[in-house]
Design a protein around this motif. Structure first.
Motif, mmCIF file in Angstrom:
data_model
loop_
_atom_site.group_PDB
_atom_site.id
_atom_site.type_symbol
_atom_site.label_atom_id
_atom_site.label_comp_id
_atom_site.label_asym_id
_atom_site.label_seq_id
_atom_site.Cartn_x
_atom_site.Cartn_y
_atom_site.Cartn_z
ATOM 1 N N GLN A 27 107.695 58.965 10.532
ATOM 2 C CA GLN A 27 108.471 58.190 9.729
ATOM 3 C C GLN A 27 109.163 57.001 10.281
ATOM 4 O O GLN A 27 109.079 56.086 9.607
ATOM 5 C CB GLN A 27 109.473 58.962 9.166
ATOM 6 N N TYR A 31 105.187 55.614 8.548
ATOM 7 C CA TYR A 31 103.836 56.469 7.987
ATOM 8 C C TYR A 31 104.908 57.184 6.727
ATOM 9 O O TYR A 31 105.882 57.807 7.079
ATOM 10 C CB TYR A 31 103.258 57.266 8.869
ATOM 11 N N LYS A 32 104.104 57.380 5.688
ATOM 12 C CA LYS A 32 104.830 58.313 4.516
ATOM 13 C C LYS A 32 104.372 59.600 4.972
ATOM 14 O O LYS A 32 103.072 59.716 4.737
ATOM 15 C CB LYS A 32 104.237 57.595 3.192
ATOM 16 N N VAL A 33 105.166 60.488 5.019
ATOM 17 C CA VAL A 33 104.903 61.852 5.506
ATOM 18 C C VAL A 33 105.215 62.951 4.691
ATOM 19 O O VAL A 33 105.889 62.710 3.808
ATOM 20 C CB VAL A 33 105.721 62.073 6.886
ATOM 21 N N GLY A 34 104.104 63.642 4.322
ATOM 22 C CA GLY A 34 104.374 64.863 3.651
ATOM 23 C C GLY A 34 104.005 66.240 4.332
ATOM 24 O O GLY A 34 103.877 66.021 5.545
ATOM 25 N N ILE A 65 111.875 64.522 1.915
ATOM 26 C CA ILE A 65 110.671 64.581 1.002
ATOM 27 C C ILE A 65 110.991 64.834 -0.390
ATOM 28 O O ILE A 65 111.999 65.575 -0.725
ATOM 29 C CB ILE A 65 109.686 65.985 1.754
ATOM 30 N N THR A 66 110.514 64.034 -1.017
ATOM 31 C CA THR A 66 110.823 63.825 -2.726
ATOM 32 C C THR A 66 109.771 64.809 -3.251
ATOM 33 O O THR A 66 110.128 64.984 -4.675
ATOM 34 C CB THR A 66 110.576 62.607 -3.099
ATOM 35 N N ASP A 67 108.679 65.508 -2.753
ATOM 36 C CA ASP A 67 107.844 66.497 -3.563
ATOM 37 C C ASP A 67 108.926 67.716 -4.091
ATOM 38 O O ASP A 67 109.607 68.077 -3.473
ATOM 39 C CB ASP A 67 106.809 66.757 -2.816
ATOM 40 N N GLY A 108 99.099 60.136 -2.185
ATOM 41 C CA GLY A 108 100.295 59.204 -1.687
ATOM 42 C C GLY A 108 100.717 59.104 -0.421
ATOM 43 O O GLY A 108 101.431 58.413 -0.181
ATOM 44 N N LYS A 109 100.435 60.164 0.328
ATOM 45 C CA LYS A 109 100.965 60.347 1.728
ATOM 46 C C LYS A 109 100.094 59.677 2.645
ATOM 47 O O LYS A 109 98.696 59.521 2.675
ATOM 48 C CB LYS A 109 101.065 61.835 2.110
ATOM 49 N N ASP A 110 100.362 59.036 3.885
ATOM 50 C CA ASP A 110 99.677 58.482 5.080
ATOM 51 C C ASP A 110 99.322 59.846 5.874
ATOM 52 O O ASP A 110 98.170 59.786 6.453
ATOM 53 C CB ASP A 110 100.501 57.556 5.608
#
Length: 360
Positions: A27, A31-34, A65-67, A108-110
């Motif tokens: 992060q 990077y957008k992390v999931g 995380i927003t998920d 949508g994740k990197d």
């Protein structure tokens, strides 16, 4: 989208801590992390009918995380489901369920961090073990190993390589005593020569093996009689006070670091001695309330006193079961683990293996 499957070769190897620390590092690098956990074997039900995974809930909160939490776990192996599957009453394709959930949460994740099992056998009887999942999802693997001795470390590395084959990007060796690190260099070189890279060797830090007062209270379902605001205090050692106060005092003084004393609620002598020896937490068993003098002195010294219905043996067993399972909910522990990773982990090498740009 890139992904990394982080799994353990045995229990308490630190995979959740690595997921968290790597997630924060990614992060920071933009990077957008999931996060995804294919198989949950420790379901947590905070509300009736709502079953989540404890690790996923923890990572969700810390990484922001927003998920939805429900999307971050593929299969929750609640006891009823496991029983139905094993007796043949339910015909369910768990792997397809895991794959579908993974695809949903990856959008949508990197980078996706996928947390594997507590051992390479977890879920094997249901064909959702770490090796099967990593192969099915086609994800590179980082295997975490808790150090015990050179032979067990090497065995774990070879076992991981044999099972994951070319999917294994490397090992992360955790909790190595400082005095042993230099003597292990030949082992690391030997494993490297066999195609088993070691990406990190993290030294043992006792504070990271500790458990918070709040976690102890939760595990014991204990009532906090004093200092309820001290839940974040860390306990590094346990001692059972079952001897005389004269015998207990020198032993308590010799125990290094922050300690919790476990004793019967009727052992006023042990309780008062413990409070005078830098005790972090006093745990009273048998649901026997202490005399007012003990709670008064504990309040003066700022020491939490926990009261549990369990007997002494049950209390020790319950705490032992979670001791060493690193939880980084306290900022001091999280900061220390991140600092260790920054100093002792080859981020550039990991990033290169994943095809990510390393931003030093």
């Amino acid at each position: 989208m890139k992904a990394l499957y982080i799994t353990s070769t045995q229990r308490f190897s630190g995979k959740t801590a690595f997921c968290l620390a790597l997630g924060q590092r990614l992060q920071k690098d933009g990077y957008k992390v999931g996060y995804f956990k294919p198989v949950s074997t420790y379901p947590w039900e905070p509300l009736p009918g709502r079953v989540y995974d404890e690790d996923a809930t923890f990572i969700h909160r810390i990484l922001g995380i927003t998920d939805p939490l429900v999307n971050m776990v593929g299969v929750v192996l609640a006891p009823s489901l496991v029983q139905e599957l094993r007796c043949g009453c339910v015909d369910r394709d768990l792997m397809s369920q895991i794959e579908a959930a993974y695809k949903r949460v990856s959008v949508g994740k990197d980078v996706m961090l996928v947390e594997g099992g507590a051992s390479l056998r977890e879920g094997l009887s249901l064909e959702v073990d770490p090796v099967s999942v990593a192969n099915h999802l086609d994800i590179p693997v980082l295997a975490t190993v808790r150090y015990r001795n050179p032979v067990s470390m090497s065995d774990a590395g070879v076992d991981a390589q044999r099972q994951f084959r070319e999917r294994l990007v490397g090992l992360a060796i955790n909790a190595v005593p400082d005095a042993e690190i230099s003597g292990l260099q030949e082992c690391f070189a030997c494993m490297e020569g066999r195609g088993i890279p070691t990406l990190g060797v993290l030294p043992l830090r006792e504070q990271l093996q500790s458990i918070s007062v709040g976690e102890i209270a939760d595990v014991l379902d204990a009532e906090c009689l004093t200092c309820a605001d001290k839940r974040d205090g860390l306990v590094e050692n346990l001692m059972v006070g079952a001897m005389s106060a004269e015998q207990a005092l020198p032993r308590m003084r010799r125990i290094p670091g922050n300690k919790a004393i476990i004793t019967g609620g009727d052992r006023t002598d042990i309780q008062l001695v413990a409070l005078e020896t830098a005790t972090q937490c006093l745990i009273l068993t048998g649901h026997l309330r202490p005399v007012p003098e003990v709670t008064r002195r504990a309040e003066e010294l700022g020491v939490p006193v926990l009261l549990t219905r369990k007997n002494t043996m049950e209390t020790v067993d319950a705490i032992d079961d979670v001791f060493g399972k690193t939880r980084l909910g306290q900022k001091a522990k999280l900061d220390q683990f991140e600092a260790l990773l920054e100093e002792h982990f080859a981020f550039a090498r990991l990033y290169a293996s994943l095809g990510l740009e390393h931003k030093a």
